[in-house]
Design an enzyme around this catalytic site. Sequence first.
Site, short mmCIF file in Angstrom:
data_model
loop_
_atom_site.label_atom_id
_atom_site.label_comp_id
_atom_site.label_asym_id
_atom_site.label_seq_id
_atom_site.Cartn_x
_atom_site.Cartn_y
_atom_site.Cartn_z
N ALA A 1 -6.29 18.32 -9.80
CA ALA A 1 -5.26 18.91 -8.94
C ALA A 1 -4.08 17.95 -8.77
O ALA A 1 -2.92 18.36 -8.83
CB ALA A 1 -5.85 19.28 -7.58
N THR A 2 -4.38 16.66 -8.58
CA THR A 2 -3.29 15.70 -8.39
C THR A 2 -2.49 15.50 -9.67
O THR A 2 -1.27 15.35 -9.64
CB THR A 2 -3.82 14.34 -7.90
OG1 THR A 2 -4.66 13.73 -8.91
CG2 THR A 2 -4.62 14.49 -6.62
N LYS A 3 -3.17 15.51 -10.82
CA LYS A 3 -2.47 15.28 -12.07
C LYS A 3 -1.72 16.52 -12.55
O LYS A 3 -0.66 16.41 -13.16
CB LYS A 3 -3.45 14.79 -13.14
CG LYS A 3 -4.04 13.42 -12.82
CD LYS A 3 -2.94 12.36 -12.61
CE LYS A 3 -3.52 10.97 -12.39
NZ LYS A 3 -2.48 9.94 -12.20
N TYR B 1 -9.11 15.40 -8.68
CA TYR B 1 -8.30 14.54 -9.53
C TYR B 1 -7.40 15.39 -10.42
O TYR B 1 -6.19 15.10 -10.55
CB TYR B 1 -9.21 13.65 -10.38
CG TYR B 1 -8.48 12.72 -11.33
CD1 TYR B 1 -7.81 11.61 -10.85
CD2 TYR B 1 -8.48 12.96 -12.70
CE1 TYR B 1 -7.15 10.76 -11.71
CE2 TYR B 1 -7.83 12.11 -13.57
CZ TYR B 1 -7.16 11.01 -13.07
OH TYR B 1 -6.50 10.16 -13.94
N ASN C 1 5.48 4.92 -12.38
CA ASN C 1 4.45 5.26 -11.40
C ASN C 1 3.10 5.30 -12.11
O ASN C 1 2.71 6.33 -12.66
CB ASN C 1 4.75 6.61 -10.76
CG ASN C 1 5.98 6.57 -9.86
OD1 ASN C 1 6.07 5.75 -8.96
ND2 ASN C 1 6.93 7.47 -10.10
N ASP D 1 0.88 -1.16 0.00
CA ASP D 1 0.00 0.00 0.00
C ASP D 1 0.92 1.21 0.00
O ASP D 1 1.56 1.52 1.02
CB ASP D 1 -0.89 -0.03 1.25
CG ASP D 1 -1.80 1.19 1.37
OD1 ASP D 1 -1.57 2.19 0.65
OD2 ASP D 1 -2.73 1.16 2.19
N SER E 1 -2.37 12.40 -16.88
CA SER E 1 -3.67 12.42 -17.55
C SER E 1 -3.77 13.70 -18.38
O SER E 1 -3.09 14.70 -18.09
CB SER E 1 -4.80 12.40 -16.51
OG SER E 1 -6.05 12.68 -17.09
#
Length: 269
Positions: A152-154, A150, A84, A59, A137
């Site tokens: 924001a993370t990409k 989502y 990743n 994890d 993405s």
Amino acid sequence: MQLRNARVVLTGASGGIGMAIAEALCAAGARVLAVARRQEALAPLLKRYPDALCWVAADLTLPSDKRKVLAAAEEMGGVNLLINAAGVNHFAMLEQLEDSDINAMLAVNINAPICLTKLLLPLLKQADSAMVVNVGSTYGSIGYAGYASYCATKFALRGFSEALRRELADTRVSVLYVAPRATRTSMNSATAQALNDALKANVDDPQTVASAVIHAIVGDRRDLYLGWPERFFVRLNNLLPQLVDRGLRKQLPLIRRFSEKPENETLKP
């Protein structure tokens, strides 16, 4: 980069794009350490490629499990390719999300790849030639309603990739950023898939994305944006964001309608 006998750490290997990449790497002669929480989905590949593929349960939100990955990579004899590919998504308007949903996306999509890359960099630097591949993405370049967290993370992963590439410019480690468009994986909920259908969005198979990623690795690319017209919209958004604002605003009522549908309800465009 030559893939025959490459030593690869691949996260998110048990589903979607990650599993397709694992299969393509094994077929090309690479040795792959597949990182996933569960083994079941990987069982057929482990049976088909017993000498090329191994699995470590991890994890990646847990520091102790990231250290397990490091130990397994050292046992494999080092690593010259880190991919990743692990990621999570949740289609919903921001006010519909629980804090736990947001925190999960931040933890898996950005904290995990940054921290794992940092942990494995000493091994990567020991190789004659090495690469870090971050699977982002199209939504890492275009903010889209229903995917604010989502995106924001990409966006963050794209920025991390660019900065890391410059940070490692005087080393033998290169960085490839990959930006798939919508892909047919279990990460997409029924409502997300229904929205794609309603918008007549292009959706790729994981194998198509994996093949493009493999070619980009072999070709020592620095970035890979998949799909047309998605590549065009990325450039347009950089140059004329207000034009994209107006175009996407027309989709907003449809996005809101689908975001309010219960997951167990039959969805139609």
